[in-house]
Scaffold this active site. Structure first.
Site, PDB file in Angstrom:
ATOM      1  N   LYS A 117     -26.042  66.476  42.398  1.00 31.68           N
ATOM      2  CA  LYS A 117     -24.948  66.046  41.533  1.00 31.68           C
ATOM      3  C   LYS A 117     -24.600  67.151  40.553  1.00 31.68           C
ATOM      4  CE  LYS A 117     -24.175  62.502  38.101  1.00 31.68           C
ATOM      5  NZ  LYS A 117     -24.758  61.402  37.375  1.00 31.68           N
TER       6      LYS A 117
ATOM      7  N   SER B   1     -17.250  61.998  38.014  1.00 28.46           N
ATOM      8  CA  SER B   1     -16.010  61.628  37.324  1.00 28.46           C
ATOM      9  C   SER B   1     -15.005  62.775  37.233  1.00 28.46           C
ATOM     10  CB  SER B   1     -16.348  61.109  35.925  1.00 28.46           C
ATOM     11  OG  SER B   1     -17.075  62.067  35.191  1.00 28.46           O
TER      12      SER B   1
ATOM     13  N   GLU C  46     -37.166  71.097  42.508  1.00 25.24           N
ATOM     14  CA  GLU C  46     -36.968  69.731  41.995  1.00 25.24           C
ATOM     15  C   GLU C  46     -37.047  68.712  43.138  1.00 25.24           C
ATOM     16  OE1 GLU C  46     -36.581  68.378  39.077  1.00 25.24           O
ATOM     17  OE2 GLU C  46     -35.976  69.933  37.670  1.00 25.24           O
TER      18      GLU C  46
ATOM     19  N   LYS D 227     -29.741  67.652  39.342  1.00 25.16           N
ATOM     20  CA  LYS D 227     -28.606  67.248  38.515  1.00 25.16           C
ATOM     21  C   LYS D 227     -28.306  68.354  37.521  1.00 25.16           C
ATOM     22  CE  LYS D 227     -26.949  63.652  35.449  1.00 25.16           C
ATOM     23  NZ  LYS D 227     -27.221  62.350  34.837  1.00 25.16           N
TER      24      LYS D 227
ATOM     25  N   ARG E 102     -18.425  60.207  30.365  1.00 27.92           N
ATOM     26  CA  ARG E 102     -18.934  59.923  29.015  1.00 27.92           C
ATOM     27  C   ARG E 102     -17.969  59.022  28.255  1.00 27.92           C
ATOM     28  NH1 ARG E 102     -22.343  65.548  28.218  1.00 27.92           N
ATOM     29  NH2 ARG E 102     -23.541  65.177  30.119  1.00 27.92           N
TER      30      ARG E 102
ATOM     31  N   TYR F 262     -15.994  57.414  43.423  1.00 28.04           N
ATOM     32  CA  TYR F 262     -15.172  56.351  42.828  1.00 28.04           C
ATOM     33  C   TYR F 262     -14.073  55.895  43.785  1.00 28.04           C
ATOM     34  CZ  TYR F 262     -17.842  57.684  38.780  1.00 28.04           C
ATOM     35  OH  TYR F 262     -18.899  57.956  37.953  1.00 28.04           O
TER      36      TYR F 262
ATOM     37  N   ARG G 246     -27.119  68.311  27.135  1.00 24.58           N
ATOM     38  CA  ARG G 246     -28.305  67.926  27.904  1.00 24.58           C
ATOM     39  C   ARG G 246     -28.959  69.155  28.551  1.00 24.58           C
ATOM     40  NH1 ARG G 246     -27.153  62.623  27.490  1.00 24.58           N
ATOM     41  NH2 ARG G 246     -25.272  61.709  28.390  1.00 24.58           N
TER      42      ARG G 246
HETATM   43  C1  PBG Z   1     -26.511  59.938  32.994  1.00 23.20           C
HETATM   44  C2  PBG Z   1     -25.437  59.956  34.015  1.00 23.20           C
HETATM   45  C3  PBG Z   1     -24.304  60.782  34.017  1.00 23.20           C
HETATM   46  C4  PBG Z   1     -23.579  60.442  35.158  1.00 23.20           C
HETATM   47  C5  PBG Z   1     -24.275  59.460  35.815  1.00 23.20           C
HETATM   48  N1  PBG Z   1     -25.432  59.186  35.111  1.00 23.20           N
HETATM   49  C6  PBG Z   1     -23.758  61.753  33.113  1.00 23.20           C
HETATM   50  C7  PBG Z   1     -24.433  62.589  32.188  1.00 23.20           C
HETATM   51  O1  PBG Z   1     -25.461  63.177  32.489  1.00 23.20           O
HETATM   52  O2  PBG Z   1     -23.872  62.684  31.098  1.00 23.20           O
HETATM   53  C8  PBG Z   1     -22.288  61.096  35.522  1.00 23.20           C
HETATM   54  C9  PBG Z   1     -21.444  60.441  36.535  1.00 23.20           C
HETATM   55  C10 PBG Z   1     -20.081  60.953  36.580  1.00 23.20           C
HETATM   56  O3  PBG Z   1     -19.713  61.907  35.857  1.00 23.20           O
HETATM   57  O4  PBG Z   1     -19.301  60.402  37.369  1.00 23.20           O
HETATM   58  N2  PBG Z   1     -27.238  58.780  33.072  1.00 23.20           N
END
Ligand code: PBG
Length: 326
Positions: free
Chosen positions: A249, A275, A234, A197, A207, A314, A218
């Site tokens: 991701k 997203s 990982e 990730k 967010r 989505y 992060r």
């Molecule tokens: C964190 C989490 C994130 C997403 C899913 N789980 C975002 C982040 O690390 O801020 C992102 C999913 C998306 O952007 O569609 N628990």
């Protein structure tokens, strides 16, 4: 003048020929729909930065889940947005916390007709918005977070999740959760590891969707975008710790990583079309700059072609319905 005898164009002449030789297909069962449920809502509330996606009430979540199941989606990934947050994200482990009640609702509404997955992370539940709890110096405390993840996993499994999705990027999270589930007589519950990730700008709209309280970043726990080989380390760790599915991701900006991971492991590989990937296409389409449906299908096809067996998107329900009609 000699004319070519080998003519690849022959095979592109009609839709039927192109369909016959298509190397990559998308099937609704490979698509997983991420869904948001927000505590305290009586009706669905649109998410402005993700046109077409909503924060559900408990009630509209159930209905939308049934529709997604009818569209043939392979799974649902549920995110909970609580009304109040605290330092340790305690609502995440509370059986009456929004995510856990929603999982119970879905278990009774759709049962085993699809795979119910739960986001296992603290960021929606903490007042500071980090994916873990903080040490006195303000850094994210890896091992203290693992103890909460373990408890959260058991709560989600008891509420009805078939699979927990670990998205927090703490070291050792898969092993900690696997042991906790096994010790609680929940060894049938599977683990989807967000093994790879990246710290991505494309999470921006998400967010908003979860009303994230995060003010910093992060970068100390999510991966650095320049690193591809690190992704394989990982993944190897997560597989060794018992991951049933590994995920990469975001998806589209990291197709090289999806492909390398597919070649490196023999567990199913998922990719999360996040997203920002969604909103980029929706925003351009709304302006008339892209043909929306073609762009959606092309992105999904590309992620499959790179090697993903499963895609979180989505558009899962919409595309599932579209493909079932085709
Ligand atoms: C964190 C989490 C994130 C997403 C899913 N789980 C975002 C982040 O690390 O801020 C992102 C999913 C998306 O952007 O569609 N628990």
């Amino acid at each position: 003048m000699s004319f070519p005898q080998v003519r690849p164009r022959r095979m592109r002449r009609t839709p039927a020929l192109r369909r016959l030789v298509a190397e990559t297909r998308i099937h609704p069962a490979q698509l997983v729909l991420p869904m948001f449920v927000r505590e305290g809502l009586t009706e669905a509330r649109p998410i402005p930065t993700m046109p077409g996606v909503v924060q559900h009430s408990r009630d509209t979540l159930r209905k939308a889940a049934v529709e997604a199941v009818h569209a043939g989606v392979g799974g649902l990934m549920i995110f909970g947005v609580p009304e109040t947050r605290d330092e340790t994200g305690s609502a995440s482990c509370d059986p009456n916390g929004i995510l856990n009640v929603a999982l119970r609702d879905l278990a009774s509404e759709v049962g085993d007709a699809t795979v119910i997955m739960s986001d296992l992370c603290l960021d929606e539940f903490t007042s500071h918005g980090h994916c873990g709890v903080l040490a006195p110096d303000g850094s994210v405390d890896n091992d203290a977070t693992l103890e909460i993840y373990a408890e959260m996993a058991v709560a989600q499994a008891r509420a009805g999740a078939h699979m927990v999705g670990l998205s927090g990027m703490m070291d050792g999270q898969v092993g900690a959760v696997r042991s906790a589930l096994d010790d609680s007589d929940l060894s049938d519950i599977s683990v989807l590891a967000y093994a790879v990730k990246y710290a991505s700008a494309f999470y921006g709209p998400f967010r908003d969707a979860v009303e994230s309280a995060l003010t910093g970043d992060r970068l100390t726990y999510q991966q650095d975008p320049p690193n591809g080989r690190e992704a394989l380390r990982e993944v190897a760790l997560d597989v060794a710790e018992g991951a049933d599915i590994v995920m990469v991701k975001p998806a589209l900006p990291y197709l090289d990583v999806v492909s390398a991971v597919r070649a490196a492991v023999d567990v199913p590989v998922a990719a999360y079309q996040i997203s920002g990937e969604y909103s980029m296409v929706e925003g351009a389409a709304a302006n008339g700059w892209l043909d929306r449906e073609r762009a959606i299908l092309e992105t999904l096809t590309s992620i499959r072609r790179a090697g993903a067996d499963i895609i979180l998107t989505y558009w899962a329900a919409e595309v599932g319905a579209l493909l079932s009609r085709a």
